[in-house]
Design a protein around this motif. Structure first.
Motif, short mmCIF file in Angstrom:
data_model
loop_
_atom_site.label_atom_id
_atom_site.label_comp_id
_atom_site.label_asym_id
_atom_site.label_seq_id
_atom_site.Cartn_x
_atom_site.Cartn_y
_atom_site.Cartn_z
N GLU A 59 0.75 4.47 -2.65
CA GLU A 59 0.51 5.93 -2.12
C GLU A 59 1.67 6.58 -2.57
O GLU A 59 1.58 7.89 -2.84
CB GLU A 59 0.55 5.57 -0.46
CG GLU A 59 -0.75 5.28 0.17
CD GLU A 59 -1.99 5.88 -0.42
OE1 GLU A 59 -2.00 7.27 -0.47
OE2 GLU A 59 -2.92 5.26 -0.68
N ASP B 227 -1.54 -2.44 -6.10
CA ASP B 227 -0.64 -2.23 -5.13
C ASP B 227 0.37 -3.37 -4.97
O ASP B 227 1.57 -3.40 -4.85
CB ASP B 227 -1.10 -1.65 -3.70
CG ASP B 227 -2.15 -2.59 -3.12
OD1 ASP B 227 -2.59 -3.67 -3.90
OD2 ASP B 227 -2.72 -2.62 -2.00
N ARG C 110 1.02 -1.24 0.01
CA ARG C 110 -0.16 -0.02 -0.09
C ARG C 110 0.80 1.45 0.00
O ARG C 110 0.39 2.17 -0.65
CB ARG C 110 -0.84 0.14 1.30
CG ARG C 110 -2.28 -0.91 0.92
CD ARG C 110 -3.20 -0.78 2.24
NE ARG C 110 -2.36 -1.54 3.34
CZ ARG C 110 -2.89 -1.83 4.68
NH1 ARG C 110 -4.09 -1.13 4.81
NH2 ARG C 110 -2.25 -2.45 5.79
N ASP D 172 -7.50 7.09 -7.95
CA ASP D 172 -8.50 6.54 -6.79
C ASP D 172 -9.46 5.44 -7.61
O ASP D 172 -10.06 5.04 -6.78
CB ASP D 172 -9.43 7.51 -6.22
CG ASP D 172 -8.66 8.24 -4.83
OD1 ASP D 172 -7.48 7.63 -4.68
OD2 ASP D 172 -8.90 9.43 -4.66
N LYS E 290 0.84 7.70 -5.85
CA LYS E 290 -0.07 8.71 -5.84
C LYS E 290 0.59 10.28 -5.69
O LYS E 290 -0.06 11.25 -6.22
CB LYS E 290 -1.40 8.58 -5.00
CG LYS E 290 -2.24 7.39 -5.34
CD LYS E 290 -3.15 6.82 -4.56
CE LYS E 290 -4.24 5.88 -5.01
NZ LYS E 290 -5.25 5.58 -3.93
N ARG E 291 1.05 10.08 -4.74
CA ARG E 291 1.83 11.49 -4.35
C ARG E 291 2.96 12.15 -5.53
O ARG E 291 2.60 13.32 -5.75
CB ARG E 291 2.67 11.28 -3.06
CG ARG E 291 2.05 11.21 -1.82
CD ARG E 291 2.92 11.27 -0.44
NE ARG E 291 3.84 10.39 -0.41
CZ ARG E 291 3.85 9.22 0.15
NH1 ARG E 291 2.74 8.69 0.48
NH2 ARG E 291 4.84 8.33 0.11
#
Length: 641
Positions: free
Chosen positions: A413, A455, A409, A448, A416-417
């Motif tokens: 993330e 992941d 995960r 999203d 995504k950042r």
């Protein structure tokens, strides 16, 4: 039983009862026994027993027994439920997207077709939420997937919240324009759809945190890996504010003079003491190790009569020295050409232990070869098994051997950042005719709507990068339990389709999606997936070593695993029959061995072309020294043919 046994058997206020823990600890048995007990105790009420594990075992546990008329049993089929959800709501989702984004109809259709998040966990969450809202059942009893994936189910309110936020952002521009040109905006069917779904999620969230209506019952074994994972499980449940008041420790050895039982009981006493030290405010119940499998409604219905509360003072004498590892029909070592070795099977059968022992044996046999021991199981066990800290960066264990267990995960993330940062810089320099107020939020939320399992595939991609970099020669994969491994092995095809859609958007809207860093990462991911698929089906360079135990339920799951290997053209030359009971004069051990021998015969008949090795129980194979000893016994010298 009215005055004894776990409290969840007597609490009529409970509406949701979840059984969870590490794979192979007896969750299905405990959940099924509870459902039968409740249904028989209160025949005027209706009960539902449901499995959210992709590798369902409820039918195997019940073994064709008749059910009480007030008990319904359901094994959730994620693909079937997803198809039904798309059929019912797909048109609404596409219309929502069409109202508020610059994407055209084809883009929208492809994205939504691939990107319902969570898949298994989402469908299970929505189904369970619906059953509780309808109040058709006095209580819903849930047999969950192994903990790493159950955690996703319990985190589903947050995931769906982000997903609904992305959809709501798509409607925001439409609402604004409607109000701007007509002076008012009235909620329509699409608004009501999102509001109803959000309300359903919020109600389920409240139930999960309600100590009156919901209870989570962890099930564990008094073994080091299970206890370590249970401690982490309890921490996760506390953070999620999900109530836990009782815990079940399964398969406890009796107090006898048998050396095997005494060795097992001494080790279990130490782990029970550790549980009491780590778990506060929770009643711990123990269930004995039965000579026969607890299957069928009659045996299951009487299970809880054998439960006893465990104190932390009943310590047994110091544990005797462990017997040396014993393996019958040990296979030869993997061939030198094998660069990918996957250990797979039902949860709790010893995959991690055998993967670690194999890695140490290969390191000893092949000086100069660099081996990477890697975990894709969301509930990582490498650290507990090796008795060494292992994290998301390569950890050197000894010359020639490195280990990693990635937080999948966290990998997503990070992507995504990076996406948000690059998109922000791009939008700041775009032409003024782009409506940044709404289009920016839509674009920011596209990730999203990424597919389920992205992941985990990113974590696998990281391993392939390390293997392809030339530093490591062999990748040994400690895989997730069967149902989720099969999903992961099939996942690259779905992710590859999603990447093609995403790359199509990058090209089509190249003035908007100027994201060099993200594009480079996704290109690398695509290449890694293709390399993994190519390697996985190269029977000279990749092998899957199946691990099972000698129970009927594990046998059924092993059939599913090996059938999936055949379907995907994955080589599975070795099957370890693990944790077998040694011959003994002890009545319990003798009964266990007879039971296991019957299953062993079925396994040998079912898979005659697969090399089958019998690995006997031998105490606690934890730590580098013990694992090294197991690795020496696990294989004979010689080349895999």
């Amino acid at each position: 039983m009215d005055a004894a046994g776990p409290a969840f058997l007597r609490d009529r206020a409970l509406r949701l009862l979840l059984f969870g823990g590490k794979g192979g600890v007896g969750k299905t048995t405990c959940a099924t026994a509870t459902a039968l007990s409740l249904a028989r105790r209160w025949p005027e009420s209706s009960y539902l027993l449901v499995s959210t594990d992709p590798a369902h075992s409820l039918a195997d546990s019940l073994a064709g027994s008749p059910l009480p008329p007030n008990l319904t049993v359901t094994e959730l089929d994620a693909e079937e439920r997803l198809a039904a959800f798309k059929s019912a709501h797909g048109a609404k989702l596409e219309e929502i997207a069409a109202r508020g984004t610059f994407l055209d109809d084809d883009d929208i259709h492809r994205l939504l077709d691939l990107s319902l998040p969570g898949l298994d966990e989402l469908m299970a969450f929505l189904e369970i939420s619906g059953w509780i809202e309808q109040e058709r059942y006095a209580c819903v009893i849930v047999d969950t997937a192994p903990w790493g994936h159950t955690l996703r189910l319990l985190e589903m309110p947050e995931l769906i919240g982000r997903w609904l936020g992305a959809l709501d952002a798509l409607l925001a521009k439409h609402r604004y324009m409607k109000k701007l040109y007509s002076g008012a905006y009235r909620r329509d069917e699409l608004d009501r759809f999102l509001l109803d779904l959000a309300a359903s999620v919020e109600r389920m969230k409240k139930i999960l945190r309600d100590p009156v209506r919901c209870r989570f019952v962890p099930v564990t074994l008094a073994e080091p890996l299970s206890v370590a994972e249970t401690a982490g499980l309890m921490d996760d449940l506390e953070q999620l504010k999900i109530p836990v008041t009782e815990l079940v420790v399964n398969r406890l050895y009796p107090d006898t003079d048998c050396p095997v039982c005494a060795d097992g009981r001494a080790g279990q006493a130490r782990e029970i003491k550790r549980l009491h030290d780590q778990v506060s405010g929770c009643v711990i119940w123990g269930l004995p190790l039965f000579p026969d499998e607890v299957r069928g409604s009659e045996r299951l219905g009487g299970l809880w009569k054998e439960a006893a509360e465990l104190s932390d003072v009943a310590l047994v004498p110091p544990r005797p020295g462990s017997a040396p590892p014993r393996v019958d029909q040990a296979p030869p070592l993997p061939a030198p050409e094998v660069t990918l070795l996957i250990f797979a099977g039902k949860g709790g059968v010893g995959k991690t232990t055998l993967a670690c022992a194999t890695a140490l044996r290969l390191t000893r046999e092949r000086p100069g070869t660099e081996i990477l021991l890697f975990s894709t199981d969301p509930a990582h066990s490498l650290s507990a098994c090796l008795d060494r800290p292992v994290g998301s960066e390569p950890t050197r264990l000894c010359p020639g051997l490195t280990a990693m267990q990635i937080d999948a995960r966290a990998e997503l993330e990070t992507l995504k950042r990076r996406y948000a940062a690059e998109l922000g810089r791009t939008l700041a320099s775009l032409l003024p005719n782009l409506d940044l107020t709404f289009d920016r939020e839509v674009m920011e939320r596209i990730l999203d709507l990424s597919p389920p399992g992205l992941d985990e595939v990113m974590a696998l991609s990281r391993a392939m990068e390390l293997l392809g970099g030339g530093t490591y020669h062999v990748l040994i994969l400690d895989a997730a339990p069967t149902g989720h491994l099969i999903r992961l092995l099939e996942m690259p095809e779905l992710i590859d389709r999603w990447l093609k859609v995403f790359f199509g958007l990058f090209l089509k809207y190249k003035n908007i999606f100027r994201l060099p860093g993200v594009s480079e990462r996704l290109v690398t991911l695509s290449k890694d997936l293709k390399r993994f698929q190519s390697l996985l089906t190269d029977q000279a360079r990749a092998s899957l070593y199946a691990v099972t135990i000698l129970t009927e339920m594990a046998y059924e799951e092993t059939r599913d695993l090996l059938a999936a290997c055949e379907r995907m053209k994955v080589s599975a030359p070795v099957l370890f029959l693990n944790l077998a009971t040694p011959e003994s004069d002890c009545p319990l051990c003798s009964a266990l061995r007879r039971r296991e021998s019957r299953v062993e015969g079925k396994v040998r008949d079912a898979f005659p072309a697969t090399h089958q090795a019998l690995v006997y129980r031998g105490g606690d194979f934890r730590g580098m020294e013990r694992l090294d000893g197991l690795g020496r016994a696990l294989y004979r010298a010689g080349r895999e043919t």
